[in-house]
Design an enzyme around this catalytic site. Structure first.
Site, PDB file in Angstrom:
ATOM      1  N   HIS A  23     119.224 -25.576  97.899  1.00  0.00           N
ATOM      2  CA  HIS A  23     118.874 -25.493  99.325  1.00  0.00           C
ATOM      3  C   HIS A  23     119.063 -26.864  99.992  1.00  0.00           C
ATOM      4  O   HIS A  23     118.108 -27.475 100.484  1.00  0.00           O
ATOM      5  CB  HIS A  23     117.414 -25.052  99.394  1.00  0.00           C
ATOM      6  CG  HIS A  23     116.888 -24.618 100.726  1.00  0.00           C
ATOM      7  ND1 HIS A  23     117.022 -25.353 101.876  1.00  0.00           N
ATOM      8  CD2 HIS A  23     116.191 -23.512 101.074  1.00  0.00           C
ATOM      9  CE1 HIS A  23     116.423 -24.729 102.870  1.00  0.00           C
ATOM     10  NE2 HIS A  23     115.910 -23.604 102.409  1.00  0.00           N
ATOM     11  N   GLU A  82     123.462 -24.038 101.881  1.00  0.00           N
ATOM     12  CA  GLU A  82     122.902 -23.664 100.590  1.00  0.00           C
ATOM     13  C   GLU A  82     123.879 -22.793  99.787  1.00  0.00           C
ATOM     14  O   GLU A  82     124.453 -21.853 100.336  1.00  0.00           O
ATOM     15  CB  GLU A  82     121.601 -22.880 100.808  1.00  0.00           C
ATOM     16  CG  GLU A  82     120.637 -23.594 101.741  1.00  0.00           C
ATOM     17  CD  GLU A  82     119.524 -22.681 102.239  1.00  0.00           C
ATOM     18  OE1 GLU A  82     119.054 -21.843 101.458  1.00  0.00           O
ATOM     19  OE2 GLU A  82     119.148 -22.807 103.419  1.00  0.00           O
TER      20      GLU A  82
HETATM   21  C1  BG6 Z   1     116.216 -20.829 104.311  1.00  0.00           C
HETATM   22  C2  BG6 Z   1     115.874 -19.432 104.766  1.00  0.00           C
HETATM   23  O1  BG6 Z   1     116.982 -20.757 103.148  1.00  0.00           O
HETATM   24  O2  BG6 Z   1     115.007 -21.540 104.020  1.00  0.00           O
HETATM   25  C3  BG6 Z   1     114.964 -19.512 105.977  1.00  0.00           C
HETATM   26  O3  BG6 Z   1     117.065 -18.735 105.064  1.00  0.00           O
HETATM   27  C4  BG6 Z   1     113.736 -20.331 105.657  1.00  0.00           C
HETATM   28  O4  BG6 Z   1     114.609 -18.206 106.391  1.00  0.00           O
HETATM   29  C5  BG6 Z   1     114.170 -21.691 105.147  1.00  0.00           C
HETATM   30  O5  BG6 Z   1     112.941 -20.463 106.826  1.00  0.00           O
HETATM   31  C6  BG6 Z   1     113.010 -22.623 104.764  1.00  0.00           C
HETATM   32  O6  BG6 Z   1     112.199 -22.000 103.825  1.00  0.00           O
HETATM   33  P1  BG6 Z   1     110.873 -22.722 103.337  1.00  0.00           P
HETATM   34  O7  BG6 Z   1     110.197 -21.762 102.403  1.00  0.00           O
HETATM   35  O8  BG6 Z   1     111.284 -23.982 102.628  1.00  0.00           O
HETATM   36  O9  BG6 Z   1     110.046 -23.020 104.563  1.00  0.00           O
END
Ligand code: BG6
Length: 313
Positions: free
Chosen positions: A174, A274
C-alpha cells in the site's frame, strides 16, 4: 513499545556496515545508510517508512500524526496489507488484515554496490490468539518480506503455507508516494483500464490519463506499469508483480479531515499506488505452496528519464 518486537539476528555485528538496528522512540527501527540510498524500516508492521535515493530526496510520504502503538497501523510509507486487502470477503476485520499491526522479526541484511537487502519475517506463532482477524484466518504460515533499497526500490512479500489445509490469501503493498502537489499529478499507464470506483461504488473505465481533483479510491483491473508525472516532469515508475489489480487512493480534503492520523492538509502531498489482490481475486494456497506479491519503484532519472514510460519493463 511493549517487548514483543524482537530480532532473530543473534548479534548486531552480523549486520553489514550500512545497516543498523536501533531502538527508536516509536519502537525498533532498521536504519539504512548506503552510498546509493538511505531509509528506515520499523519492525512494527515491517513498515518501510523512508526511502531516499541519493541525490533525489524522500520518495515516500509519512504522516507526522501517525500512530505507532501496539496494534496501530502506521500512516504512510508502505503498509503491508495481509492476508486481505480492505475488508476481506464478508467484510472481514480488521481493514487490510493484521500483518501491518504486528511486530515482525529482522531476519538478515546484506549489501552490495547497488544498495541494501533486508529480510523480515512473521509467522503464525507471532500472531496472538486475541489479534483481531485471527479467528477468521487461523492457518499456519510463514511470511517473508524482502526490501531491496537503493536507487530503485524493490519490495517482495512471500507467504508459505506450512499447514495441512489450503488457505485464502490476498493483500496489497500500500505504497504512499510523496508528491509536491497532488493537483498537478497525472498517472500514465491506466488508460482504458476498467476500475471499481469505491467513492461512488460504480464500475468505470479510465478515459485518458488519471488526474486528481477530488477524493480518489479506485481499484483498477490492470497491472500495467504506472508512470507518475508531476506537471510535465516524469517522477517515478511503479510496477506491481504478481498483483491482480492496481489501487489508486487519495482521501482529499473531506476524508483527511476525518482521519486522526493525517493532518488536514496531509492529503496534498501524498498518493497511494498499490499492488493489490482484492478479495474477488484472492486465491486458495495449497499446503506446501508459496504466494508472492511485489512492487518496483524506479525514479525516472535513474532509468534515464526516457525509458520508464508505460509499457517498459
Ligand atoms: C485504500 C483503500 O487501499 O486504503 C481505501 O482503497 C482506504 O478505501 C485506504 O480508505 C486507507 O485505509 P486505512 O485502513 O489505512 O485507513
Amino acid at each position: 513499545m511493549p517487548g514483543r518486537c524482537v530480532t532473530t539476528l543473534h548479534r548486531v555485528s552480523e549486520l553489514p556496515a550500512a545497516v543498523r538496528l536501533v531502538d527508536g522512540s516509536n519502537g525498533p527501527v532498521v536504519e539504512i545508510d548506503h552510498a546509493a540510498a538511505r531509509g528506515t524500516i520499523h519492525l512494527h508492521g515491517a513498515h518501510l517508512t523512508s526511502w531516499l535515493p541519493t541525490g533525489l530526496g524522500e520518495q515516500l510520504w509519512l504522516s507526522p500524526e501517525s500512530l505507532y502503538g501496539p496494534d496501530a497501523a502506521i500512516r504512510g510509507g508502505v503498509p503491508i496489507c495481509f492476508p486481505w486487502f480492505a475488508k476481506g470477503p464478508g467484510d472481514w476485520e480488521p481493514q487490510h488484515g493484521f500483518a501491518r499491526r504486528l511486530p515482525w522479526h529482522l531476519h538478515s541484511a546484506s549489501e552490495d554496490s547497488n544498495g541494501v537487502t533486508v529480510r523480515l519475517r512473521l509467522t503464525d506463532a507471532d500472531v496472538a490468539a486475541d489479534v483481531l482477524g485471527r479467528e477468521r484466518w487461523p492457518y499456519p504460515f510463514e511470511l517473508e518480506y524482502v526490501v531491496g533499497l537503493g536507487r530503485e526500490l524493490g519490495i517482495d512479500l512471500t507467504v508459505s503455507n506450512i499447514g495441512i489445509e489450503p488457505f485464502p490469501i490476498g493483500g496489497a503493498l500500500h505504497t504512499y508516494l510523496r508528491v509536491p502537489d497532488i493537483t498537478g499529478v497525472s498517472l500514465l499507464g491506466l488508460e482504458g483500464a476498467p476500475y471499481h470506483d469505491k467513492v461512488t461504488e460504480t464500475a468505470q473505465q479510465q478515459q485518458g490519463s488519471v488526474g486528481f481533483s477530488g477524493e480518489t479510491d479506485r481499484v483498477y483491473a490492470s497491472t500495467e506499469p504506472v508512470l507518475v508525472r508531476d506537471g510535465t516532469i516524469d517522477r517515478v515508475q511503479v510496477r506491481g508483480s504478481d498483483a491482480s489489480h492496481t489501487v489508486v487512493w487519495n482521501p482529499w480534503q473531506g476524508k483527511a479531515a476525518t482521519m486522526a492520523d493525517m493532518s488536514d492538509d496531509g492529503w496534498q502531498q501524498m498518493l497511494c499506488i498499490e499492488a493489490a489482490v482484492p478479495h474477488e481475486s484472492m486465491v486458495e494456497l495449497p499446503p506446501g505452496h508459496r504466494w508472492h506479491l511485489g512492487q518496483r519503484i524506479t525514479p525516472a532519472s535513474v532509468a534515464g528519464g526516457t525509458n520508464v514510460g508505460p509499457g517498459s519493463r
